[in-house]
Design a protein around this motif. Structure first.
Motif, PDB file in Angstrom:
ATOM      1  N   GLY A   1      35.071  90.250   7.729  1.00  0.00           N
ATOM      2  CA  GLY A   1      34.827  88.958   8.355  1.00  0.00           C
ATOM      3  C   GLY A   1      34.231  87.916   7.438  1.00  0.00           C
ATOM      4  N   SER A   2      33.847  88.294   6.224  1.00  0.00           N
ATOM      5  CA  SER A   2      33.259  87.329   5.303  1.00  0.00           C
ATOM      6  C   SER A   2      34.327  86.366   4.788  1.00  0.00           C
ATOM      7  CB  SER A   2      32.607  88.062   4.126  1.00  0.00           C
ATOM      8  OG  SER A   2      32.293  87.158   3.097  1.00  0.00           O
ATOM      9  N   THR A   3      34.116  85.078   5.009  1.00  0.00           N
ATOM     10  CA  THR A   3      35.069  84.084   4.508  1.00  0.00           C
ATOM     11  C   THR A   3      35.089  84.064   2.983  1.00  0.00           C
ATOM     12  OG1 THR A   3      33.340  82.397   4.740  1.00  0.00           O
ATOM     13  CG2 THR A   3      34.900  82.626   6.557  1.00  0.00           C
ATOM     14  N   GLU A   4      33.936  84.353   2.360  1.00  0.00           N
ATOM     15  CA  GLU A   4      33.892  84.393   0.904  1.00  0.00           C
ATOM     16  C   GLU A   4      34.801  85.485   0.357  1.00  0.00           C
ATOM     17  OE1 GLU A   4      29.913  82.728   2.244  1.00  0.00           O
ATOM     18  OE2 GLU A   4      31.193  84.419   2.815  1.00  0.00           O
ATOM     19  N   THR A   5      34.824  86.648   1.039  1.00  0.00           N
ATOM     20  CA  THR A   5      35.678  87.740   0.583  1.00  0.00           C
ATOM     21  C   THR A   5      37.151  87.372   0.737  1.00  0.00           C
ATOM     22  OG1 THR A   5      34.011  89.409   1.111  1.00  0.00           O
ATOM     23  CG2 THR A   5      36.287  90.160   0.933  1.00  0.00           C
ATOM     24  N   MET A   6      37.509  86.743   1.858  1.00  0.00           N
ATOM     25  CA  MET A   6      38.902  86.333   2.057  1.00  0.00           C
ATOM     26  C   MET A   6      39.364  85.427   0.927  1.00  0.00           C
ATOM     27  SD  MET A   6      38.686  85.480   6.122  1.00  0.00           S
ATOM     28  CE  MET A   6      38.091  86.691   7.304  1.00  0.00           C
ATOM     29  N   ARG A   7      38.548  84.434   0.593  1.00  0.00           N
ATOM     30  CA  ARG A   7      38.916  83.500  -0.480  1.00  0.00           C
ATOM     31  C   ARG A   7      38.954  84.202  -1.836  1.00  0.00           C
ATOM     32  NH1 ARG A   7      35.619  79.794   2.591  1.00  0.00           N
ATOM     33  NH2 ARG A   7      33.823  80.337   1.312  1.00  0.00           N
ATOM     34  N   PHE A   8      37.976  85.066  -2.063  1.00  0.00           N
ATOM     35  CA  PHE A   8      37.887  85.794  -3.334  1.00  0.00           C
ATOM     36  C   PHE A   8      39.154  86.606  -3.569  1.00  0.00           C
ATOM     37  CE2 PHE A   8      36.682  89.363  -5.989  1.00  0.00           C
ATOM     38  CZ  PHE A   8      35.787  88.839  -6.902  1.00  0.00           C
ATOM     39  N   VAL A   9      39.599  87.342  -2.551  1.00  0.00           N
ATOM     40  CA  VAL A   9      40.781  88.195  -2.685  1.00  0.00           C
ATOM     41  C   VAL A   9      42.042  87.345  -2.818  1.00  0.00           C
ATOM     42  CG1 VAL A   9      42.124  90.032  -1.595  1.00  0.00           C
ATOM     43  CG2 VAL A   9      39.646  90.031  -1.392  1.00  0.00           C
ATOM     44  N   ALA A  10      42.150  86.277  -2.029  1.00  0.00           N
ATOM     45  CA  ALA A  10      43.335  85.424  -2.086  1.00  0.00           C
ATOM     46  C   ALA A  10      43.463  84.736  -3.444  1.00  0.00           C
ATOM     47  CB  ALA A  10      43.283  84.388  -0.972  1.00  0.00           C
ATOM     48  N   GLN A  11      42.349  84.277  -3.994  1.00  0.00           N
ATOM     49  CA  GLN A  11      42.393  83.592  -5.288  1.00  0.00           C
ATOM     50  C   GLN A  11      42.932  84.494  -6.387  1.00  0.00           C
ATOM     51  OE1 GLN A  11      38.307  82.422  -5.668  1.00  0.00           O
ATOM     52  NE2 GLN A  11      38.543  80.555  -4.435  1.00  0.00           N
TER      53      GLN A  11
ATOM     54  N   ALA B   1      47.444  80.533   1.803  1.00  0.00           N
ATOM     55  CA  ALA B   1      48.259  79.335   2.045  1.00  0.00           C
ATOM     56  C   ALA B   1      47.630  78.113   1.389  1.00  0.00           C
ATOM     57  CB  ALA B   1      48.424  79.112   3.541  1.00  0.00           C
ATOM     58  N   GLU B   2      46.309  78.022   1.410  1.00  0.00           N
ATOM     59  CA  GLU B   2      45.615  76.909   0.760  1.00  0.00           C
ATOM     60  C   GLU B   2      45.855  76.902  -0.743  1.00  0.00           C
ATOM     61  OE1 GLU B   2      41.558  77.326   1.856  1.00  0.00           O
ATOM     62  OE2 GLU B   2      41.907  76.851   3.978  1.00  0.00           O
ATOM     63  N   LEU B   3      46.154  78.076  -1.281  1.00  0.00           N
ATOM     64  CA  LEU B   3      46.443  78.201  -2.710  1.00  0.00           C
ATOM     65  C   LEU B   3      47.934  78.097  -3.009  1.00  0.00           C
ATOM     66  CD1 LEU B   3      43.991  81.153  -3.392  1.00  0.00           C
ATOM     67  CD2 LEU B   3      43.690  78.779  -4.135  1.00  0.00           C
ATOM     68  N   GLY B   4      48.747  77.913  -1.945  1.00  0.00           N
ATOM     69  CA  GLY B   4      50.166  77.657  -2.138  1.00  0.00           C
ATOM     70  C   GLY B   4      51.070  78.875  -2.163  1.00  0.00           C
ATOM     71  N   TYR B   5      50.626  79.982  -1.580  1.00  0.00           N
ATOM     72  CA  TYR B   5      51.512  81.137  -1.547  1.00  0.00           C
ATOM     73  C   TYR B   5      51.301  81.931  -0.263  1.00  0.00           C
ATOM     74  CZ  TYR B   5      47.816  84.585  -2.667  1.00  0.00           C
ATOM     75  OH  TYR B   5      46.717  85.395  -2.627  1.00  0.00           O
ATOM     76  N   GLU B   6      52.265  82.794   0.041  1.00  0.00           N
ATOM     77  CA  GLU B   6      52.190  83.693   1.186  1.00  0.00           C
ATOM     78  C   GLU B   6      52.091  85.125   0.673  1.00  0.00           C
ATOM     79  OE1 GLU B   6      54.890  85.128   5.047  1.00  0.00           O
ATOM     80  OE2 GLU B   6      55.437  83.318   3.921  1.00  0.00           O
ATOM     81  N   PRO B   7      51.045  85.851   0.995  1.00  0.00           N
ATOM     82  CA  PRO B   7      50.905  87.202   0.453  1.00  0.00           C
ATOM     83  C   PRO B   7      51.958  88.145   1.011  1.00  0.00           C
ATOM     84  CG  PRO B   7      49.199  86.779   2.089  1.00  0.00           C
ATOM     85  CD  PRO B   7      49.917  85.479   1.863  1.00  0.00           C
ATOM     86  N   ASP B   8      52.449  89.018   0.167  1.00  0.00           N
ATOM     87  CA  ASP B   8      53.366  90.058   0.610  1.00  0.00           C
ATOM     88  C   ASP B   8      52.651  90.940   1.625  1.00  0.00           C
ATOM     89  OD1 ASP B   8      54.545  92.933   0.366  1.00  0.00           O
ATOM     90  OD2 ASP B   8      56.064  91.635  -0.554  1.00  0.00           O
ATOM     91  N   PRO B   9      53.336  91.386   2.689  1.00  0.00           N
ATOM     92  CA  PRO B   9      52.673  92.259   3.666  1.00  0.00           C
ATOM     93  C   PRO B   9      52.006  93.480   3.044  1.00  0.00           C
ATOM     94  CG  PRO B   9      54.760  91.510   4.547  1.00  0.00           C
ATOM     95  CD  PRO B   9      54.709  91.032   3.121  1.00  0.00           C
ATOM     96  N   GLU B  10      52.546  93.976   1.933  1.00  0.00           N
ATOM     97  CA  GLU B  10      51.941  95.142   1.292  1.00  0.00           C
ATOM     98  C   GLU B  10      50.571  94.812   0.699  1.00  0.00           C
ATOM     99  OE1 GLU B  10      53.201  98.027  -2.260  1.00  0.00           O
ATOM    100  OE2 GLU B  10      54.654  98.015  -0.620  1.00  0.00           O
ATOM    101  N   LYS B  11      50.253  93.529   0.571  1.00  0.00           N
ATOM    102  CA  LYS B  11      48.930  93.110   0.105  1.00  0.00           C
ATOM    103  C   LYS B  11      47.908  93.098   1.237  1.00  0.00           C
ATOM    104  CE  LYS B  11      49.583  92.065  -4.318  1.00  0.00           C
ATOM    105  NZ  LYS B  11      48.796  92.665  -5.413  1.00  0.00           N
ATOM    106  N   ILE B  12      48.325  93.536   2.414  1.00  0.00           N
ATOM    107  CA  ILE B  12      47.438  93.585   3.578  1.00  0.00           C
ATOM    108  C   ILE B  12      47.448  95.006   4.106  1.00  0.00           C
ATOM    109  CG2 ILE B  12      46.993  92.700   5.897  1.00  0.00           C
ATOM    110  CD1 ILE B  12      48.476  90.140   5.082  1.00  0.00           C
TER     111      ILE B  12
END
Length: 383
Positions: free
Chosen positions: A199-209, A236-247
């Motif tokens: 639930g940490s927003t910082e972790t979500m951004r960290f992993v997405a970046q 999405a804010e970084l301009g890409y859609e993660p592959d489902p395997e990244k989740i």
């Protein structure tokens, strides 16, 4: 879809008065309840199950780190990964993960993972976790420093893996006059990295970046959906859609020959996991300062019921776990996949005090009937 066999290596033999006498199996639970001979047998049994998972066709076999707790007997997951490296040959060996936020010497993690990468012939996956609140108490580290320590340790490890020249590292939490990693990892630029989020927003951004793999911890489906959507929004804010395997969805699974048998044999073990193993008060899970105010607001807004207050029916209907015969488990996992959009399933099969024989039977039914059916499906969508 990718399938991972995940092991907590629990110590399920708690005293009869545990529920009334002890607030948690962690930190202050007396280690006199650890029987040496029983623990010895459990370690070898659990390694046998991990090795068997590779023979059954699982794509990955996963271990993790916990300290001073009956919840999981792996204070050093890298030792378990080393034990598996020479006894397996195909599956990824996934350390999910090293708790670098509580490590006094994160450079040692970089060295050990690099060694494991060679021992496994390039099959190692490196997970990084912050460590749970009680583990900061266990290591006498101020939990308010958790995020900074994690970020700095991560950056140091990545630079150590990828730099081909000696460098100096000076940061608020770590100081190294000489960093010159020998050996370097076999995989280039470094092993794949997985990071769990709660639930940490910082972790979500960290992993997405960094385009790492984001995985859930145990929670109801409605909350996991918020987490995965948050990760996708950050991407999405970084301009890409993660592959489902990244989740990756982490979830306990028990399969028996019939639904009735599965519920009969699995009920008590699932209740052990959520009522005893996960009996951790908020002061142990999220001590003051461990999470940022914004992340804490998000956790509180999710309105999660404490695990010990959930009934067996709550756990199943809420999506905390999947129990049933092969057809029912397959159908339920399809529902979860279509709702959540994950492309990687990280299943916990050795639940509570479930016997080795029933664990292996569950694994085998999952492999031959559930896994094969899900592999034949179309890629996951978010609905």
């Amino acid at each position: 879809m990718k399938f991972v066999f995940f092991h907590l290596m629990p110590y399920p033999y708690l005293p009869d008065d545990f529920d009334t006498r002890y607030p948690s199996p962690s930190l202050t639970f007396p280690n006199r309840y650890f029987d040496r001979e029983t623990g010895n047998r459990l370690y070898h049994r659990y390694l046998d199950e991990l090795e068997h998972a590779e023979r059954l066709g699982f794509d990955g076999i996963a271990v993790n780190e916990h300290h001073q707790t009956a919840y999981g007997l792996m204070p050093s997951p890298n030792i378990m990964a080393a034990a598996l490296a020479r006894r397996t040959s195909r599956a990824q060996i996934m350390v999910l993960g090293n708790a670098i936020g509580i490590r006094g010497n994160p450079l040692r993690v970089a060295e050990e993972i690099a060694m494991l990468d060679h021992l496994s012939n390039g099959r190692i996956v490196s997970g990084f976790v912050r460590g749970i609140g009680w583990e900061y108490f266990a290591h006498s580290i101020n939990p308010t420093r958790s995020r900074d320590r994690f970020n700095e340790a991560h950056d140091l490890i990545i630079k150590a893996w990828t730099s081909d020249e000696m460098f100096q590292w000076i940061s608020p939490n770590y100081e190294y006059r000489y960093v010159n990693l020998w050996p370097r990892p076999l995989q280039q630029p470094h092993p794949p990295i997985y990071i769990p989020g709660a639930g940490s927003t910082e972790t979500m951004r960290f992993v997405a970046q960094r385009r790492y793999t984001y995985m859930s911890v145990y929670a109801p489906t409605r909350v996991v959906r918020r987490w995965f959507d948050g990760y996708r929004d950050s991407a999405a804010e970084l301009g890409y859609e993660p592959d489902p395997e990244k989740i990756g969805l982490s979830i306990p699974i028990f399969v028996a020959d019939t639904d009735a048998q599965a519920h009969r044999e699995g009920r008590d073990q699932l209740m052990w996991l959520f009522h005893k193993g996960l009996k951790q008060g908020p002061e142990l899970m999220n001590p003051p300062g461990y999470m940022s105010p914004s992340s804490m607001r998000g956790v509180l807004a999710a309105g999660m019921t404490p695990f010990p207050q959930l009934s067996y029916e709550d756990l199943l209907s809420g999506g905390y776990a999947v129990v049933g015969g092969p057809a029912s488990v397959t159908a339920r996992l399809r529902e979860l996949r279509d709702e959540l959009g994950f492309g990687q399933l990280i299943g916990l099969f050795a639940i509570g005090g479930l016997s080795h024989e029933r664990t292996v039977r569950s694994m085998e039914l999952f492999s031959t009937e559930v896994m094969s059916a899900l592999r034949s499906d179309q890629p996951a969508t978010t609905g």
